[in-house]
Design a protein around this motif. Sequence first.
Motif, PDB file in Angstrom:
ATOM      1  N   ARG A  36      59.339  -9.725  18.425  1.00 27.20           N
ATOM      2  CA  ARG A  36      57.954  -9.283  18.262  1.00 27.20           C
ATOM      3  C   ARG A  36      57.887  -7.934  17.542  1.00 27.20           C
ATOM      4  O   ARG A  36      56.912  -7.661  16.826  1.00 27.20           O
ATOM      5  CB  ARG A  36      57.270  -9.202  19.620  1.00 27.20           C
ATOM      6  N   ARG A  37      58.888  -7.115  17.734  1.00 28.48           N
ATOM      7  CA  ARG A  37      58.931  -5.835  17.015  1.00 28.48           C
ATOM      8  C   ARG A  37      59.048  -6.082  15.515  1.00 28.48           C
ATOM      9  O   ARG A  37      58.405  -5.403  14.705  1.00 28.48           O
ATOM     10  CB  ARG A  37      60.096  -4.992  17.519  1.00 28.48           C
ATOM     11  N   LYS A  38      59.856  -7.068  15.124  1.00 27.06           N
ATOM     12  CA  LYS A  38      59.945  -7.416  13.708  1.00 27.06           C
ATOM     13  C   LYS A  38      58.572  -7.812  13.161  1.00 27.06           C
ATOM     14  O   LYS A  38      58.152  -7.338  12.097  1.00 27.06           O
ATOM     15  CB  LYS A  38      60.909  -8.602  13.516  1.00 27.06           C
ATOM     16  N   ASP A  83      49.733  -4.119  20.700  1.00 28.08           N
ATOM     17  CA  ASP A  83      51.161  -3.946  20.989  1.00 28.08           C
ATOM     18  C   ASP A  83      51.757  -5.305  21.327  1.00 28.08           C
ATOM     19  O   ASP A  83      51.764  -5.720  22.487  1.00 28.08           O
ATOM     20  CB  ASP A  83      51.368  -2.979  22.158  1.00 28.08           C
ATOM     21  N   PRO A  84      52.280  -6.026  20.331  1.00 28.71           N
ATOM     22  CA  PRO A  84      52.828  -7.357  20.605  1.00 28.71           C
ATOM     23  C   PRO A  84      54.101  -7.315  21.433  1.00 28.71           C
ATOM     24  O   PRO A  84      54.492  -8.335  22.013  1.00 28.71           O
ATOM     25  CB  PRO A  84      53.097  -7.927  19.202  1.00 28.71           C
ATOM     26  N   THR A  85      54.761  -6.149  21.509  1.00 27.83           N
ATOM     27  CA  THR A  85      56.016  -6.050  22.255  1.00 27.83           C
ATOM     28  C   THR A  85      55.803  -5.829  23.749  1.00 27.83           C
ATOM     29  O   THR A  85      56.753  -5.927  24.525  1.00 27.83           O
ATOM     30  CB  THR A  85      56.893  -4.908  21.710  1.00 27.83           C
ATOM     31  N   HIS A  86      54.585  -5.526  24.157  1.00 27.94           N
ATOM     32  CA  HIS A  86      54.332  -5.255  25.578  1.00 27.94           C
ATOM     33  C   HIS A  86      54.495  -6.548  26.379  1.00 27.94           C
ATOM     34  O   HIS A  86      54.047  -7.611  25.970  1.00 27.94           O
ATOM     35  CB  HIS A  86      52.920  -4.699  25.762  1.00 27.94           C
ATOM     36  N   GLU A  87      55.128  -6.427  27.546  1.00 26.33           N
ATOM     37  CA  GLU A  87      55.408  -7.611  28.362  1.00 26.33           C
ATOM     38  C   GLU A  87      54.141  -8.326  28.831  1.00 26.33           C
ATOM     39  O   GLU A  87      54.184  -9.514  29.170  1.00 26.33           O
ATOM     40  CB  GLU A  87      56.247  -7.227  29.575  1.00 26.33           C
ATOM     41  N   LYS A  88      53.005  -7.626  28.835  1.00 20.23           N
ATOM     42  CA  LYS A  88      51.762  -8.242  29.302  1.00 20.23           C
ATOM     43  C   LYS A  88      50.893  -8.772  28.166  1.00 20.23           C
ATOM     44  O   LYS A  88      49.795  -9.270  28.405  1.00 20.23           O
ATOM     45  CB  LYS A  88      50.971  -7.250  30.147  1.00 20.23           C
ATOM     46  N   THR A  89      51.389  -8.669  26.941  1.00 20.43           N
ATOM     47  CA  THR A  89      50.643  -9.238  25.817  1.00 20.43           C
ATOM     48  C   THR A  89      50.807 -10.751  25.802  1.00 20.43           C
ATOM     49  O   THR A  89      51.926 -11.264  25.806  1.00 20.43           O
ATOM     50  CB  THR A  89      51.131  -8.648  24.487  1.00 20.43           C
ATOM     51  N   ILE A  90      49.694 -11.464  25.804  1.00 17.65           N
ATOM     52  CA  ILE A  90      49.691 -12.934  25.749  1.00 17.65           C
ATOM     53  C   ILE A  90      49.675 -13.335  24.279  1.00 17.65           C
ATOM     54  O   ILE A  90      48.728 -13.016  23.547  1.00 17.65           O
ATOM     55  CB  ILE A  90      48.484 -13.507  26.496  1.00 17.65           C
ATOM     56  N   TYR A  91      50.716 -14.018  23.852  1.00 21.45           N
ATOM     57  CA  TYR A  91      50.916 -14.317  22.430  1.00 21.45           C
ATOM     58  C   TYR A  91      50.730 -15.820  22.204  1.00 21.45           C
ATOM     59  O   TYR A  91      51.581 -16.622  22.558  1.00 21.45           O
ATOM     60  CB  TYR A  91      52.329 -13.892  22.008  1.00 21.45           C
ATOM     61  N   CYS A  92      49.599 -16.170  21.611  1.00 21.21           N
ATOM     62  CA  CYS A  92      49.277 -17.568  21.313  1.00 21.21           C
ATOM     63  C   CYS A  92      49.599 -17.833  19.845  1.00 21.21           C
ATOM     64  O   CYS A  92      49.004 -17.207  18.967  1.00 21.21           O
ATOM     65  CB  CYS A  92      47.805 -17.853  21.580  1.00 21.21           C
ATOM     66  N   LEU A  93      50.515 -18.737  19.597  1.00 25.83           N
ATOM     67  CA  LEU A  93      50.950 -19.009  18.229  1.00 25.83           C
ATOM     68  C   LEU A  93      50.424 -20.341  17.744  1.00 25.83           C
ATOM     69  O   LEU A  93      50.614 -21.370  18.392  1.00 25.83           O
ATOM     70  CB  LEU A  93      52.482 -19.005  18.157  1.00 25.83           C
ATOM     71  N   GLN A  94      49.764 -20.316  16.591  1.00 27.64           N
ATOM     72  CA  GLN A  94      49.346 -21.524  15.869  1.00 27.64           C
ATOM     73  C   GLN A  94      50.253 -21.616  14.648  1.00 27.64           C
ATOM     74  O   GLN A  94      50.020 -20.963  13.626  1.00 27.64           O
ATOM     75  CB  GLN A  94      47.876 -21.411  15.454  1.00 27.64           C
ATOM     76  N   PRO A  95      51.341 -22.402  14.713  1.00 29.12           N
ATOM     77  CA  PRO A  95      52.355 -22.379  13.643  1.00 29.12           C
ATOM     78  C   PRO A  95      52.019 -23.311  12.485  1.00 29.12           C
ATOM     79  O   PRO A  95      52.784 -24.221  12.154  1.00 29.12           O
ATOM     80  CB  PRO A  95      53.616 -22.839  14.396  1.00 29.12           C
ATOM     81  N   THR A  96      50.874 -23.074  11.854  1.00 26.32           N
ATOM     82  CA  THR A  96      50.396 -23.954  10.788  1.00 26.32           C
ATOM     83  C   THR A  96      49.676 -23.149   9.721  1.00 26.32           C
ATOM     84  O   THR A  96      49.396 -21.962   9.892  1.00 26.32           O
ATOM     85  CB  THR A  96      49.394 -25.006  11.328  1.00 26.32           C
ATOM     86  N   ARG A  97      49.349 -23.814   8.632  1.00 29.70           N
ATOM     87  CA  ARG A  97      48.410 -23.276   7.657  1.00 29.70           C
ATOM     88  C   ARG A  97      46.995 -23.400   8.202  1.00 29.70           C
ATOM     89  O   ARG A  97      46.767 -24.048   9.225  1.00 29.70           O
ATOM     90  CB  ARG A  97      48.513 -24.041   6.334  1.00 29.70           C
ATOM     91  N   ALA A 183      60.391  -2.560   5.517  1.00 28.48           N
ATOM     92  CA  ALA A 183      60.583  -1.650   6.649  1.00 28.48           C
ATOM     93  C   ALA A 183      61.575  -2.180   7.682  1.00 28.48           C
ATOM     94  O   ALA A 183      62.033  -1.420   8.544  1.00 28.48           O
ATOM     95  CB  ALA A 183      59.245  -1.373   7.332  1.00 28.48           C
ATOM     96  N   LEU A 184      61.910  -3.464   7.614  1.00 27.47           N
ATOM     97  CA  LEU A 184      62.780  -4.028   8.650  1.00 27.47           C
ATOM     98  C   LEU A 184      64.187  -3.438   8.594  1.00 27.47           C
ATOM     99  O   LEU A 184      64.716  -2.961   9.609  1.00 27.47           O
ATOM    100  CB  LEU A 184      62.839  -5.550   8.516  1.00 27.47           C
ATOM    101  N   GLU A 185      64.812  -3.474   7.431  1.00 27.06           N
ATOM    102  CA  GLU A 185      66.205  -3.027   7.333  1.00 27.06           C
ATOM    103  C   GLU A 185      66.392  -1.573   7.746  1.00 27.06           C
ATOM    104  O   GLU A 185      67.307  -1.269   8.524  1.00 27.06           O
ATOM    105  CB  GLU A 185      66.731  -3.264   5.913  1.00 27.06           C
ATOM    106  N   PRO A 186      65.557  -0.614   7.277  1.00 24.27           N
ATOM    107  CA  PRO A 186      65.742   0.781   7.716  1.00 24.27           C
ATOM    108  C   PRO A 186      65.590   0.972   9.227  1.00 24.27           C
ATOM    109  O   PRO A 186      66.083   1.961   9.773  1.00 24.27           O
ATOM    110  CB  PRO A 186      64.635   1.534   6.962  1.00 24.27           C
ATOM    111  N   ASN A 187      64.922   0.044   9.878  1.00 25.11           N
ATOM    112  CA  ASN A 187      64.738   0.129  11.322  1.00 25.11           C
ATOM    113  C   ASN A 187      65.716  -0.753  12.091  1.00 25.11           C
ATOM    114  O   ASN A 187      65.506  -1.039  13.274  1.00 25.11           O
ATOM    115  CB  ASN A 187      63.298  -0.237  11.681  1.00 25.11           C
ATOM    116  N   GLY A 188      66.790  -1.160  11.400  1.00 23.98           N
ATOM    117  CA  GLY A 188      67.838  -1.934  12.054  1.00 23.98           C
ATOM    118  C   GLY A 188      67.446  -3.358  12.372  1.00 23.98           C
ATOM    119  O   GLY A 188      68.009  -3.967  13.291  1.00 23.98           O
ATOM    120  N   LEU A 189      66.508  -3.921  11.605  1.00 29.00           N
ATOM    121  CA  LEU A 189      66.014  -5.264  11.860  1.00 29.00           C
ATOM    122  C   LEU A 189      66.296  -6.166  10.668  1.00 29.00           C
ATOM    123  O   LEU A 189      66.416  -5.702   9.535  1.00 29.00           O
ATOM    124  CB  LEU A 189      64.507  -5.230  12.133  1.00 29.00           C
TER     125      LEU A 189
END
Length: 316
Positions: A36-38, A83-97, A183-189
């Motif tokens: 989620r941090r990525k 804050d998507p990384t917070h343990e209490k964030t409810i993450y609903c994913l629609q994996p489509t166009r 920004a991912l690579e400089p942050n070790g991601l």
Amino acid sequence: LVSRFGFAADRVFELGTSISDSFFDHFTDEDQQHIRRKMAYILSDGQPVVQTVGIHEHLEKLGNWMADQHPIVCGARSGLTLDPTHEKTIYCLQPTRVLARKRIEKDFQLIGALMDYPEFRDEFEKDPERQLVVHISGPVPIEHQEDLETVLCAYTTVLDSVPEAIAERLFVAFSVGTEDHPALEPNGLTKMNIEEIYRLATIILFPSETEGRGLPIVESSAGGIAIACSRYYPEEVFAEVVGEHLPEEEQIRYILFPEEGFPDDFLHAVSRVMLVPHSLHHLRAHNKNAVRLRYSMGMVQHKFDLFIETLGGAHL
């Protein structure tokens, strides 16, 4: 091949759907937070904090965004923080166009129903750390702007139906197929992959009206992620994907997205997934095993072995 060209029925094989074995890899809460941090860096255009664009501001400039689609998170107003990384964030994913037949507006109709359902509403309302995001991972084909407007209007309807303090904790995110950012690579991601996209989710939402296949059911289940899906058309395709004709151990278990209204038993099941995701350990383990038996690369290898063995026998 059999009826028209005279092939022997025992010499004709169908190689079915298969998915990468990496979908089955175990992942922990810490792994999910890392993933989620990525995505946070992708959604925020490289910033460490995800801030929103107000939904009405986004709608006013929607034509410009359609011409230059980039990841964005919309909220009740600009400048809110997700804050998507917070343990209490409810993450609903629609994996489509975004397409009309995906019926993504039903995701927000569900969120609205949950906000009227005491079991969910009371828990969400009393805990200010809880946030909820609906993340649509695919792009919007240029000719489908009207379909996107339908989705965004469904989101605004939910915002208008709840108190401001609740509305400011409900978000919609679009990553338009983006899996990387400078920004991912400089942050070790590292760059994200499709398996990680699924692992973002608390729950997968898939209320499609029609599907050619319905891979999100298979892919989410392989990862042990709960899915609420409709019984899409053609029904025989849906029935084959979930394995209705197969032994129980090979059947995928899912939460059926209702066609009309949201009965209490459905809202209870979805609330349980969203609020206490670890409570469904046995269901997740069952689905991973069912998909491994039917859709893994090992299954493909077995089919090829059978095919080659049959061909070899015919040759001899």
